[in-house]
Design an enzyme around this catalytic site. Structure first.
Site, PDB file in Angstrom:
ATOM      1  N   ASN A  71       0.830  -1.218   0.000  1.00  0.00           N
ATOM      2  CA  ASN A  71       0.000   0.000   0.000  1.00  0.00           C
ATOM      3  C   ASN A  71       0.860   1.263   0.000  1.00  0.00           C
ATOM      4  O   ASN A  71       0.416   2.328  -0.413  1.00  0.00           O
ATOM      5  CB  ASN A  71      -0.882   0.074   1.260  1.00  0.00           C
ATOM      6  CG  ASN A  71      -1.884  -1.063   1.371  1.00  0.00           C
ATOM      7  OD1 ASN A  71      -2.272  -1.439   2.470  1.00  0.00           O
ATOM      8  ND2 ASN A  71      -2.301  -1.632   0.248  1.00  0.00           N
ATOM      9  N   ARG A  74       1.512   4.249  -2.608  1.00  0.00           N
ATOM     10  CA  ARG A  74       0.557   5.313  -2.933  1.00  0.00           C
ATOM     11  C   ARG A  74      -0.267   5.803  -1.739  1.00  0.00           C
ATOM     12  O   ARG A  74      -0.823   6.892  -1.800  1.00  0.00           O
ATOM     13  CB  ARG A  74      -0.393   4.847  -4.049  1.00  0.00           C
ATOM     14  CG  ARG A  74      -1.237   3.661  -3.654  1.00  0.00           C
ATOM     15  CD  ARG A  74      -1.879   2.954  -4.823  1.00  0.00           C
ATOM     16  NE  ARG A  74      -2.620   1.800  -4.334  1.00  0.00           N
ATOM     17  CZ  ARG A  74      -2.067   0.658  -3.955  1.00  0.00           C
ATOM     18  NH1 ARG A  74      -0.760   0.495  -4.023  1.00  0.00           N
ATOM     19  NH2 ARG A  74      -2.806  -0.336  -3.499  1.00  0.00           N
ATOM     20  N   CYS A 188      -6.855  -2.523  -8.698  1.00  0.00           N
ATOM     21  CA  CYS A 188      -5.487  -2.087  -8.910  1.00  0.00           C
ATOM     22  C   CYS A 188      -4.465  -3.048  -8.322  1.00  0.00           C
ATOM     23  O   CYS A 188      -3.290  -2.991  -8.657  1.00  0.00           O
ATOM     24  CB  CYS A 188      -5.279  -0.654  -8.435  1.00  0.00           C
ATOM     25  SG  CYS A 188      -5.179  -0.439  -6.673  1.00  0.00           S
ATOM     26  N   CYS A 332      -5.318 -16.278 -11.973  1.00  0.00           N
ATOM     27  CA  CYS A 332      -4.546 -15.093 -12.346  1.00  0.00           C
ATOM     28  C   CYS A 332      -3.366 -14.989 -11.391  1.00  0.00           C
ATOM     29  O   CYS A 332      -2.973 -15.979 -10.778  1.00  0.00           O
ATOM     30  CB  CYS A 332      -5.410 -13.843 -12.368  1.00  0.00           C
ATOM     31  SG  CYS A 332      -5.916 -13.266 -10.745  1.00  0.00           S
TER      32      CYS A 332
END
Ligand code: ZN
Length: 377
Positions: A71, A74, A188, A332
């Site tokens: 985290n 940003r 994101c 994924c």
């Protein structure tokens, strides 16, 4: 709350007070105002910091997450030593250190249909800094129904969007996006995001909130602001209130706050890597199809044996490649994009299984999957 401002506060807010549009009166107005920041993450960090610095008297922070090392690229409210701590409480301490006179409330809850009205009704303006689509609709609908101004923003890779809703004065988020059709938008964590991007968008949200509280300037009403960091350009798309909008239209069908229906999570199974290995061993292999939805470069670097490759963006077009008698196990990198694929499948009325934690989790248990050796590069 004193009617007159202390000498310290006059000094602290001197640069606001000398602006004709704010002045002592405006600064007092801010001190008497309240803003709820939903999501103390990338957008919420700069937004909350600037609202606190600006002297907004009451700031609420809704977040139930803990701080993760990833985290910090940003989410500028937090520091390395705070990794593992709760976001809302940590953010509260940070804002309180900036200005001890403010009232900062940490709401360590997951925003839901059951608590949204109680939370929102305590604040003047709501800022949406969340990254999940269903929550975005929940926030929009609650603001329309409760008559709360809302400033929302979203970020994706190098692009940001922002818009403001003011009850009775302009269109809402549903007027712009009537149905949640982008279940395939990766969050994101998977898609990546330029760290400074939410800094720009969150600062814009704070700007809008302060303008609304002061009643100055022109808010982003009926205008979707789109910021492209790569070309460093701002574009604006105008849109109108839709008379057939489900929540703010002339004959709304959404009249009470309820959870979005676009998350049929109970029809989606999640398997751990161990469960998947077990199922494959027990002979269910020919009832399943391992579908890797990552991008080509990720797939080339290593894949689970027996998996096929359909990048998430190509799934709607190539859905026919998954035979009807097979249940896809979507894979994924960390399990987010594959969950998007599962939701898409559930929307088609088909069962799907998500590999929890993706290839990363698989690698932790069984070692990194090998790159292909059936052809050379
Ligand atoms: Zn609307």
């Amino acid at each position: 709350m004193h009617p007159d401002m202390s000498a310290t506060d006059r000094a602290r807010f001197a640069r606001h007070i000398s602006l004709q549009e704010i002045g002592l009166e405006g600064q007092r107005k801010l001190a008497a105002s309240s803003v709820l920041v939903v999501g103390a993450g990338g957008l919420g960090s700069p937004a909350a910091l600037y609202l606190a610095a600006a002297g907004v008297g009451t700031i609420g922070l809704v977040d139930h997450d803990r701080i993760d090392i990833s985290n910090l690229q940003r989410q500028i409210l937090y520091t390395t030593s705070e990794v593992g701590a709760g976001k809302a409480a940590t953010a509260r301490a940070r804002l309180q250190a900036l200005d001890p006179n403010l009232r900062v409330v940490a709401h360590e809850v997951k925003l839901a249909a059951a608590n949204v009205a109680d939370l929102f009704s305590r604040y003047d303006v709501v800022l949406d800094g969340t990254d999940r689509l269903a929550v975005r609709y929940l926030i929009n609908d609650a603001c329309v129904i409760l008559g709360k101004p809302l400033v929302s923003a979203a970020i994706h890779r190098f692009e940001g969007q922002a818009m403001t809703y003011v009850p009775g004065k302009g269109p809402c988020y549903r007027c712009l996006y009537p149905a949640s059709s982008d279940a395939l938008t990766p969050n994101c964590a998977d898609a990546g995001v330029l760290g400074v991007l939410p800094g720009v968008m969150g600062s814009l949200q704070a700007t809008e909130a302060i303008k609304l509280l002061l009643g100055i300037g022109e808010p982003l009403l009926g205008r979707l602001l789109v910021y492209d960091a790569l070309s460093l350009s701002f574009d604006e798309f105008r849109f109108r209130r839709r008379s057939d909008c489900a929540v703010c239209g002339d004959a709304p069908t959404i009249t009470r706050i309820q959870a979005e229906e676009d998350e049929p999570l109970n029809s989606i199974e999640e398997w751990t890597p161990e469960q998947l290995a077990e199922e494959l061993k027990s002979g269910r292999e020919d009832q399943l199809l391992l579908v890797d939805v990552r991008e080509a470069h990720e797939w080339e670097a290593g894949r689970l044996p027996g998996s096929v490759h359909i990048p998430l963006g190509a799934l709607p077009r190539r859905v026919g490649e998954i035979p009807a008698d097979r249940t896809p196990v979507f894979i994924c990198a960390v399990g987010g994009r594959s969950m998007g694929a599962c939701r898409y499948f559930a929307g088609l009325g088909r069962n799907a299984i998500n590999l929890a934690g993706g290839v990363h989790a698989w690698s932790d248990v069984f070692g990194a999957p090998p790159p292909p050796h059936d052809h050379h590069h």
